[in-house]
Every structure is written in structure tokens, then in C-alpha cells.
Design a protein around this motif. Structure first.
Motif, PDB file in Angstrom:
ATOM      1  N   ILE A  16     -12.682  -2.365 -13.002  1.00 64.95           N
ATOM      2  CA  ILE A  16     -11.950  -2.436 -14.225  1.00 64.95           C
ATOM      3  C   ILE A  16     -11.379  -0.888 -14.807  1.00 64.95           C
ATOM      4  O   ILE A  16     -10.107  -0.913 -13.696  1.00 64.95           O
ATOM      5  CB  ILE A  16     -11.571  -2.908 -15.540  1.00 64.95           C
ATOM      6  N   ARG A  17     -12.153  -0.163 -14.982  1.00 65.39           N
ATOM      7  CA  ARG A  17     -12.258   1.192 -15.202  1.00 65.39           C
ATOM      8  C   ARG A  17     -11.808   1.311 -13.369  1.00 65.39           C
ATOM      9  O   ARG A  17     -11.256   2.692 -13.348  1.00 65.39           O
ATOM     10  CB  ARG A  17     -13.355   1.778 -16.048  1.00 65.39           C
ATOM     11  N   GLN A  19     -10.213   0.406 -11.399  1.00 69.62           N
ATOM     12  CA  GLN A  19      -9.305  -0.052 -10.731  1.00 69.62           C
ATOM     13  C   GLN A  19      -8.450   0.744 -11.180  1.00 69.62           C
ATOM     14  O   GLN A  19      -6.836   1.262 -10.637  1.00 69.62           O
ATOM     15  CB  GLN A  19      -9.171  -1.578 -10.938  1.00 69.62           C
ATOM     16  N   MET A  20      -8.681   0.905 -12.158  1.00 66.68           N
ATOM     17  CA  MET A  20      -7.341   1.373 -12.968  1.00 66.68           C
ATOM     18  C   MET A  20      -7.606   3.117 -12.793  1.00 66.68           C
ATOM     19  O   MET A  20      -6.277   3.537 -13.003  1.00 66.68           O
ATOM     20  CB  MET A  20      -7.155   1.395 -14.361  1.00 66.68           C
ATOM     21  N   GLU A  23      -4.748   3.910 -10.358  1.00 63.29           N
ATOM     22  CA  GLU A  23      -3.870   4.079 -10.157  1.00 63.29           C
ATOM     23  C   GLU A  23      -3.255   5.507 -11.252  1.00 63.29           C
ATOM     24  O   GLU A  23      -2.016   4.927 -11.428  1.00 63.29           O
ATOM     25  CB  GLU A  23      -3.413   2.569 -11.080  1.00 63.29           C
ATOM     26  N   TRP A  25      -4.325   5.443 -14.300  1.00 60.77           N
ATOM     27  CA  TRP A  25      -5.471   5.751 -15.410  1.00 60.77           C
ATOM     28  C   TRP A  25      -5.927   7.097 -16.374  1.00 60.77           C
ATOM     29  O   TRP A  25      -7.234   6.826 -15.165  1.00 60.77           O
ATOM     30  CB  TRP A  25      -5.364   4.844 -15.618  1.00 60.77           C
ATOM     31  N   VAL A  27      -9.166   6.636 -18.303  1.00 56.96           N
ATOM     32  CA  VAL A  27      -9.813   5.331 -18.854  1.00 56.96           C
ATOM     33  C   VAL A  27     -11.512   6.066 -19.024  1.00 56.96           C
ATOM     34  O   VAL A  27     -11.860   6.310 -18.696  1.00 56.96           O
ATOM     35  CB  VAL A  27      -9.984   4.270 -17.494  1.00 56.96           C
ATOM     36  N   LEU A 101     -10.507  -9.926 -12.344  1.00 58.83           N
ATOM     37  CA  LEU A 101      -9.954  -9.567 -12.156  1.00 58.83           C
ATOM     38  C   LEU A 101      -8.302  -8.558 -11.840  1.00 58.83           C
ATOM     39  O   LEU A 101      -7.820  -7.403 -12.461  1.00 58.83           O
ATOM     40  CB  LEU A 101     -11.126  -8.353 -11.236  1.00 58.83           C
ATOM     41  N   CYS A 105      -6.174  -6.557 -14.730  1.00 59.44           N
ATOM     42  CA  CYS A 105      -5.427  -5.098 -14.240  1.00 59.44           C
ATOM     43  C   CYS A 105      -3.616  -5.880 -14.845  1.00 59.44           C
ATOM     44  O   CYS A 105      -3.022  -4.398 -14.480  1.00 59.44           O
ATOM     45  CB  CYS A 105      -5.763  -4.508 -13.048  1.00 59.44           C
ATOM     46  N   GLN A 106      -3.427  -6.573 -13.678  1.00 57.89           N
ATOM     47  CA  GLN A 106      -2.195  -6.586 -13.901  1.00 57.89           C
ATOM     48  C   GLN A 106      -0.735  -6.698 -15.065  1.00 57.89           C
ATOM     49  O   GLN A 106      -0.350  -6.261 -16.089  1.00 57.89           O
ATOM     50  CB  GLN A 106      -1.256  -7.884 -12.690  1.00 57.89           C
ATOM     51  N   LEU A 108      -2.782  -5.442 -18.320  1.00 62.59           N
ATOM     52  CA  LEU A 108      -2.497  -3.858 -18.674  1.00 62.59           C
ATOM     53  C   LEU A 108      -1.704  -3.183 -18.058  1.00 62.59           C
ATOM     54  O   LEU A 108      -1.276  -2.240 -19.216  1.00 62.59           O
ATOM     55  CB  LEU A 108      -3.848  -3.329 -18.058  1.00 62.59           C
ATOM     56  N   ARG A 109      -0.818  -3.773 -16.810  1.00 61.79           N
ATOM     57  CA  ARG A 109       0.130  -2.440 -16.600  1.00 61.79           C
ATOM     58  C   ARG A 109       1.128  -3.494 -17.289  1.00 61.79           C
ATOM     59  O   ARG A 109       2.302  -2.806 -17.352  1.00 61.79           O
ATOM     60  CB  ARG A 109       0.134  -2.859 -14.983  1.00 61.79           C
TER      61      ARG A 109
END
Length: 124
Positions: A16-17, A19-20, A23, A25, A27, A101, A105-106, A108-109
Motif C-alpha cells: 500500500i505504501r 502504491q501511494m 502517487e 503521498w 506515507v 489492494l 487505494c481507491q 484512500l483517494r
């Protein structure tokens, strides 16, 4: 956007970290629920798992909410299916811990775009 991940599985949290962070972020990943009670720097979004060592996610969330932060983060609470009916008042959204996942993530956005209460927005 600043994201704090409190998740018991470091491998899943790391995915997750990664991936974000791709983008843009910022994290931070922790595995112990006591981390939330000791949080000093702010996060915009918090991903909180129920089954944490030290202090479970439900009690950690309750303790954090009781501290009355002026500008609390948006909280995505992850719990097993039988717990998802127990949506804590401090959580913006409750999801099954088995969520994939991509959808996590979606969410979270989406939560990150949620409007802040007026008082909290004035503090930013």
C-alpha cells in the motif's frame, strides 16, 4: 497528502505504501496500535486495522478520538466481516480486511478528498 498506515502485516502495508508513494503521498507505516495514541505529527488520512498488537485498532481509534484533535485525519477502518457492522463514530469508512489492494487505494483517494469540518479547515 500524508497517510499513516497502522496495519499488522508489514508486507501488505508495504505494498500500500509503495502504491501511494508512487502517487506522491507521504506515507508512514506502523504495526502497533499504541502508535496512534502517541501520534505527534499530523496525518491527512489514516488507514487503521482492527487487529493490531499492543492496542487493537478499535481501542486505539477510541483513545485518539477522545484526545479531541482539532484537525483529525480522515479514517478508513479495516475490520473482519463480522466486525464491519460495528462502524465506530470516528471512522469515515469501514471496510473488510480482505479488501483487495486496488479498491483499498481507491478508497484512500476518495476519503482524502472528503471535505473537512469548518473548524478543522480553518486550522489547516
Amino acid at each position: 497528502m500524508r497517510l499513516l498506515i497502522l496495519w499488522p502485516d508489514p508486507v501488505f502495508a508495504g505494498i500500500i505504501r509503495d502504491q501511494m508513494e508512487l502517487e506522491g503521498w507521504d506515507v508512514t507505516v506502523r504495526q502497533d496500535g499504541r502508535t496512534l495514541c502517541q501520534m505527534t505529527d499530523e496525518a491527512d488520512v489514516l488507514l487503521l486495522h482492527l487487529c493490531l498488537p499492543g492496542l487493537d485498532g478499535l481501542n486505539a481509534g477510541d483513545a485518539y478520538a477522545a484526545s479531541c484533535p482539532v484537525c483529525p485525519p480522515r479514517i478508513l477502518f479495516a475490520a473482519p466481516p463480522e466486525w464491519c457492522v460495528h462502524h465506530p463514530s470516528w471512522a469515515d469508512c469501514t471496510v473488510d480486511t480482505g479488501i483487495d489492494l486496488l479498491h483499498l487505494c481507491q478508497l484512500l483517494r476518495i476519503i482524502a478528498r472528503k471535505t473537512l469540518p469548518k473548524l478543522a479547515a480553518q486550522q489547516k
